[in-house]
Scaffold this motif. Structure first.
Motif, mmCIF file in Angstrom:
data_model
loop_
_atom_site.group_PDB
_atom_site.id
_atom_site.type_symbol
_atom_site.label_atom_id
_atom_site.label_comp_id
_atom_site.label_asym_id
_atom_site.label_seq_id
_atom_site.Cartn_x
_atom_site.Cartn_y
_atom_site.Cartn_z
ATOM 1 N N ILE A 97 -9.948 -7.418 0.218
ATOM 2 C CA ILE A 97 -11.149 -7.062 1.178
ATOM 3 C C ILE A 97 -12.149 -7.249 0.805
ATOM 4 O O ILE A 97 -13.269 -8.543 1.865
ATOM 5 N N PHE B 19 -6.424 -4.194 -3.086
ATOM 6 C CA PHE B 19 -8.663 -3.837 -2.235
ATOM 7 C C PHE B 19 -9.445 -4.502 -2.587
ATOM 8 O O PHE B 19 -10.283 -5.293 -1.940
ATOM 9 N N LEU C 254 1.181 -1.776 0.023
ATOM 10 C CA LEU C 254 0.252 -0.126 0.183
ATOM 11 C C LEU C 254 1.103 0.986 0.188
ATOM 12 O O LEU C 254 0.167 2.427 -0.728
ATOM 13 N N PHE D 14 -3.784 -0.335 -6.691
ATOM 14 C CA PHE D 14 -4.463 -0.391 -5.789
ATOM 15 C C PHE D 14 -6.103 -1.176 -5.331
ATOM 16 O O PHE D 14 -6.211 -1.490 -4.649
ATOM 17 N N PHE D 15 -6.695 -1.221 -6.660
ATOM 18 C CA PHE D 15 -7.730 -1.597 -6.787
ATOM 19 C C PHE D 15 -7.419 -3.382 -6.361
ATOM 20 O O PHE D 15 -8.273 -3.854 -6.535
#
Length: 95
Positions: A52, A48, A6, A44-45
Motif C-alpha cells: 500500500i 501493509f 493476510l 502484517f506491517f
C-alpha cells in the motif's frame, strides 16, 4: 494472493493471543507468545507497507522496539529466576 497472506497473519495473531491468555503459569511461555504476536504484527506491517505505502522505514522502527521489548522481557525473566528460583507466577507475591 495477498488475501491468503493476510488470513495467515490474522490466524497467527489470534493463535498468539490464545496462547497468551491460556498459558499463564510460566513467564517464559507468556514471553514467547508475546514474541509470536510481535512477529505476526511484523508480517502484517510488511504486507501493509510493501503493498500500500511502499515505504519500509517504519518497519525498521518497529523492529527496534520489538527487540527492546524482547530484551526487557528476558531481563525480567532472568531477575525473577535469580530471586525466586523458577518462573512460576504462583511462587511469588506482588506485595
Amino acid at each position: 494472493m495477498m488475501m491468503n497472506w493476510l488470513l495467515l497473519v490474522i490466524f497467527m495473531f489470534f493463535v498468539g493471543n490464545l496462547i497468551f491468555v491460556s498459558k499463564h503459569k510460566h513467564l517464559l511461555i507468556v514471553l514467547l507468545s508475546l514474541e509470536f504476536i510481535v512477529l505476526s504484527l511484523f508480517f502484517f506491517f510488511l504486507l501493509f507497507l510493501s503493498f500500500i505505502i511502499n515505504d519500509m522505514y517504519m518497519l525498521m522502527v518497529f523492529l527496534v522496539f520489538s527487540v527492546c521489548e524482547g530484551a526487557l522481557g528476558l531481563s525480567i525473566l532472568v531477575s525473577m529466576i535469580r530471586t525466586h528460583g523458577n518462573d512460576y507466577f504462583q511462587s511469588f507475591s506482588l506485595l
